[in-house]
Design a protein around this motif. Sequence first.
Motif, PDB file in Angstrom:
ATOM      1  N   ASN A  32      18.956  12.163 -13.403  1.00 36.96           N
ATOM      2  CA  ASN A  32      18.833  10.716 -13.181  1.00 36.96           C
ATOM      3  C   ASN A  32      19.475  10.287 -11.866  1.00 36.96           C
ATOM      4  O   ASN A  32      18.924   9.470 -11.128  1.00 36.96           O
ATOM      5  CB  ASN A  32      19.451   9.953 -14.356  1.00 36.96           C
ATOM      6  CG  ASN A  32      18.693  10.242 -15.642  1.00 36.96           C
ATOM      7  OD1 ASN A  32      17.467  10.114 -15.702  1.00 36.96           O
ATOM      8  ND2 ASN A  32      19.410  10.692 -16.668  1.00 36.96           N
ATOM      9  N   LEU A  33      20.654  10.855 -11.587  1.00 41.61           N
ATOM     10  CA  LEU A  33      21.309  10.539 -10.306  1.00 41.61           C
ATOM     11  C   LEU A  33      20.476  11.068  -9.146  1.00 41.61           C
ATOM     12  O   LEU A  33      20.358  10.415  -8.102  1.00 41.61           O
ATOM     13  CB  LEU A  33      22.731  11.126 -10.276  1.00 41.61           C
ATOM     14  CG  LEU A  33      23.742  10.473 -11.218  1.00 41.61           C
ATOM     15  CD1 LEU A  33      25.050  11.261 -11.240  1.00 41.61           C
ATOM     16  CD2 LEU A  33      24.019   9.020 -10.810  1.00 41.61           C
ATOM     17  N   ASN A  34      19.872  12.246  -9.335  1.00 40.83           N
ATOM     18  CA  ASN A  34      19.019  12.793  -8.269  1.00 40.83           C
ATOM     19  C   ASN A  34      17.810  11.898  -8.004  1.00 40.83           C
ATOM     20  O   ASN A  34      17.408  11.695  -6.860  1.00 40.83           O
ATOM     21  CB  ASN A  34      18.557  14.205  -8.629  1.00 40.83           C
ATOM     22  CG  ASN A  34      19.692  15.218  -8.501  1.00 40.83           C
ATOM     23  OD1 ASN A  34      20.722  14.920  -7.890  1.00 40.83           O
ATOM     24  ND2 ASN A  34      19.506  16.390  -9.067  1.00 40.83           N
ATOM     25  N   LYS A 318      27.604  13.520 -18.273  1.00 35.91           N
ATOM     26  CA  LYS A 318      27.591  12.427 -19.262  1.00 35.91           C
ATOM     27  C   LYS A 318      27.264  11.081 -18.596  1.00 35.91           C
ATOM     28  O   LYS A 318      26.547  10.258 -19.163  1.00 35.91           O
ATOM     29  CB  LYS A 318      28.941  12.344 -19.986  1.00 35.91           C
ATOM     30  CG  LYS A 318      29.144  13.462 -21.006  1.00 35.91           C
ATOM     31  CD  LYS A 318      30.080  13.069 -22.137  1.00 35.91           C
ATOM     32  CE  LYS A 318      31.498  12.874 -21.679  1.00 35.91           C
ATOM     33  NZ  LYS A 318      32.450  12.710 -22.789  1.00 35.91           N
ATOM     34  N   VAL A 319      27.793  10.890 -17.394  1.00 39.98           N
ATOM     35  CA  VAL A 319      27.463   9.656 -16.646  1.00 39.98           C
ATOM     36  C   VAL A 319      25.972   9.644 -16.362  1.00 39.98           C
ATOM     37  O   VAL A 319      25.288   8.623 -16.538  1.00 39.98           O
ATOM     38  CB  VAL A 319      28.272   9.568 -15.336  1.00 39.98           C
ATOM     39  CG1 VAL A 319      27.785   8.403 -14.478  1.00 39.98           C
ATOM     40  CG2 VAL A 319      29.766   9.430 -15.624  1.00 39.98           C
ATOM     41  N   ASP A 320      25.446  10.804 -15.936  1.00 37.97           N
ATOM     42  CA  ASP A 320      24.018  10.896 -15.624  1.00 37.97           C
ATOM     43  C   ASP A 320      23.174  10.550 -16.842  1.00 37.97           C
ATOM     44  O   ASP A 320      22.162   9.859 -16.741  1.00 37.97           O
ATOM     45  CB  ASP A 320      23.691  12.317 -15.140  1.00 37.97           C
ATOM     46  CG  ASP A 320      22.242  12.434 -14.704  1.00 37.97           C
ATOM     47  OD1 ASP A 320      21.951  12.040 -13.551  1.00 37.97           O
ATOM     48  OD2 ASP A 320      21.394  12.864 -15.511  1.00 37.97           O
ATOM     49  N   ALA A 321      23.618  11.016 -18.013  1.00 34.00           N
ATOM     50  CA  ALA A 321      22.842  10.770 -19.235  1.00 34.00           C
ATOM     51  C   ALA A 321      22.880   9.299 -19.633  1.00 34.00           C
ATOM     52  O   ALA A 321      21.944   8.795 -20.256  1.00 34.00           O
ATOM     53  CB  ALA A 321      23.389  11.644 -20.370  1.00 34.00           C
ATOM     54  N   ALA A 322      23.960   8.607 -19.284  1.00 35.54           N
ATOM     55  CA  ALA A 322      24.110   7.205 -19.707  1.00 35.54           C
ATOM     56  C   ALA A 322      23.481   6.220 -18.723  1.00 35.54           C
ATOM     57  O   ALA A 322      23.160   5.086 -19.086  1.00 35.54           O
ATOM     58  CB  ALA A 322      25.596   6.871 -19.876  1.00 35.54           C
TER      59      ALA A 322
END
Length: 405
Positions: A32-34, A318-322
């Motif tokens: 998601n960040l990518n 975990k940040v990416d998943a949220a």
Amino acid sequence: MKTLLVILDGLGDRPIKELGGKTPLEAANKPNLNQLAAEGICGLLNSVDIGVRPGSDTSHLALFGYDPSVYYTGRGPIEAAGVGIELKQGDIALRVNLGTVDKKLIIKDRRAGRISSVKPFEEDLNKIKINRVQTIFRAGTEHRGALVLRGPNLSSAISDPDPHEVGLKVKKITPLEKGKAAENTARVLEEFVAKAHAILESHPHNKERVKANLLPANYLLARGAGVVPHIPPFPEKYGLKVACIAGGGLYKGIGRLLGMDVLPVEGATGGANTDLNAKFNAVKKALEDYDFIFMHIKGTDALSEDGDLRGKVHFIEKVDAAIPIVTSVKNLLLVLTADHSTPVCLKTHSADPTPILMHGEGVRVDDVKEFGERPCAKGGLGRIKGAHLMPEIMNILGKSKLYGA
Ligand code: ZN
């Protein structure tokens, strides 16, 4: 257009052998960040300046466009705001530990046996009367609190009574500059600390602790005195309605000092065990009412300072998943960066620049496809300073003032 500024505290790092020469952010699985990086513009950021190793306090002031050399007067005012004291310009604010001393005032424990809260002492400590000076004590988390001195003729130029070491005697508070104000303040604080010691020694809560074989919280160790400066509130400076969502007291304190609404979130701990989903859901809800949200996430820094490499990688995942909780919000400028780097190998802040990404309508999309220290070095934002961040955001929001005609 609304703005969400996410600060992943201490995110930036260095290449690590165990990760095949990658940084924790580069090694993390973060689709998601990518995607945000690929659809946005990236770069590198030094919050205070190139080569400066900033604290979390000075770096946040800089990121919000408040030059720390002007507005940073010590940790005291930020901590005091963080525990909810309504500060006034000219107040002297100090950070406080409740510790344990013996009869000779030798420190036995700087945290009173890691006492869970000093709230039981708050009411009695606020009954202390000192001639012409109002004193306000507020409990913080665990052994911590804050103390404010309010009145005429006060100065922050005083020494700490806290010797910062177990086995040493508490120190006499002395003025650090010539003049009545510093002398008066040293005398006032000395008197407050002595009266507090007498109250704490005979306090029923401490008697219970001693009976239960726990250390009494019988001495007030104050440090970091700072004068509350005049700070132009963020909503006036930028014309934006702003809220702060953070778990850590320091970050709530910065939010309050800058005139942000600090919104409580259940499960936000200010540590790696925080409830990220709860925080992002709170952000999503707040975006309905506010123009600008400052969201602070401490886990990346806490794990770095513990030297927990795998923990840091996992926390980033975990940040990416949220993060999809907020990326679905329409008309959002999402800015994600850090206040400074905290390389796991150093376990402390460094001056290495941190990656930054900006995602939203109007940003000049660059060729960076991945969110990481090295990919971001090739990004369209180049290398910017904290002082550039708000102007960059205001430009995308179409709220920049024209310089010239
Ligand atoms: Zn930090």
